[in-house]
Design a protein around this motif. Structure first.
Motif, mmCIF file in Angstrom:
data_model
loop_
_atom_site.group_PDB
_atom_site.id
_atom_site.type_symbol
_atom_site.label_atom_id
_atom_site.label_comp_id
_atom_site.label_asym_id
_atom_site.label_seq_id
_atom_site.Cartn_x
_atom_site.Cartn_y
_atom_site.Cartn_z
ATOM 1 N N ILE A 194 -23.225 0.662 7.716
ATOM 2 C CA ILE A 194 -23.411 2.059 7.992
ATOM 3 C C ILE A 194 -24.705 2.813 6.936
ATOM 4 C CG2 ILE A 194 -21.118 2.612 8.761
ATOM 5 C CD1 ILE A 194 -20.579 3.829 5.861
ATOM 6 N N LEU A 224 -24.026 1.992 12.300
ATOM 7 C CA LEU A 224 -23.562 3.292 12.332
ATOM 8 C C LEU A 224 -23.156 4.189 13.628
ATOM 9 C CD1 LEU A 224 -23.280 5.766 10.264
ATOM 10 C CD2 LEU A 224 -25.393 6.436 10.613
ATOM 11 N N GLU A 265 -22.797 10.551 14.420
ATOM 12 C CA GLU A 265 -23.080 9.657 13.293
ATOM 13 C C GLU A 265 -23.208 10.506 11.816
ATOM 14 O OE1 GLU A 265 -26.641 7.486 14.217
ATOM 15 O OE2 GLU A 265 -25.888 7.095 16.337
#
Length: 208
Positions: free
Chosen positions: A173, A91, A102
């Motif tokens: 992610i 991420l 993020e």
């Protein structure tokens, strides 16, 4: 478009882009549904669509060669929602590539409506298109030997969810508990070409 014969009853139609492949697939599915196209299978890929079980492939090849890919019709059908925790090990790297925090990666990804462009790699794995091209990311320089099932990843223009543990080089992610492939379910695959998909963020969001 370029239509190439495959055996006696199939055609492989080549187009210039993934967007054109999605639009052509949607149009061919529409024609089959209305009864103007008799075909057993329509299988999209990144820049091709395979039609199998045609009664007159030569006639259809001539028709397609002289045609233009029609615009993709408005998306129809129910949206499948996949709960996701944006906790993936890549991420931070994706955030750096996008030039955002993020938490913004999670917001952008969860606010996008995706469409399954095609399926492959593993049973139940769909290549989901929908993010603008500025969010394309490269695959990892060194693939992982084992990616956990349910991992949500990015590669090039696509998002994908690993239906089972396997090697992989996508940028991870997040994680979902959704079951992408269940041989006891009908159909076994949760996602199929043309399916509309949204990711719904669950759990605490990262603030970094």
């Amino acid at each position: 478009m370029k239509a190439l014969p495959v055996g006696d009853n199939a055609l492989l139609v080549e187009v210039a882009s993934g967007e054109e492949a999605q639009a052509l697939h949607a149009e061919l599915v529409r024609r089959r549904a209305e009864g103007s196209l008799t075909v057993r299978e329509i299988v999209p890929a990144a820049r091709t669509v395979l039609l199998d079980g045609l009664t007159d492939p030569a006639r259809l090849a001539s028709e397609l060669a002289a045609a233009e890919v029609p615009p993709e019709p408005p998306r129809a059908g129910n949206v499948i929602e996949l709960p996701v925790r944006y906790d993936g090990p890549d991420l931070a790297d994706v955030a750096a590539l996008w030039g955002v925090r993020e938490a913004e990666v999670a917001r952008i990804h969860a606010s996008t409506e995706f469409r399954v462009a095609f399926c492959g790699f593993a049973p139940g794995f769909g290549y989901l298109a929908g993010l603008p091209s500025r969010y394309d990311v490269p695959r990892r320089a060194t693939p992982r030997t084992a990616v956990p099932a349910g991992s949500v990843g990015l590669a090039g223009p696509y998002t994908g969810v690993y239906p089972r543990s396997s090697p992989g080089g996508w940028q991870l992610i997040g994680t979902t508990d959704a079951v992408l492939w269940d041989h006891a379910r009908v159909p076994a695959a949760l996602l199929s070409p043309g399916t509309r998909v949204r990711f719904v963020a669950t759990g605490p969001e990262r603030t970094s």
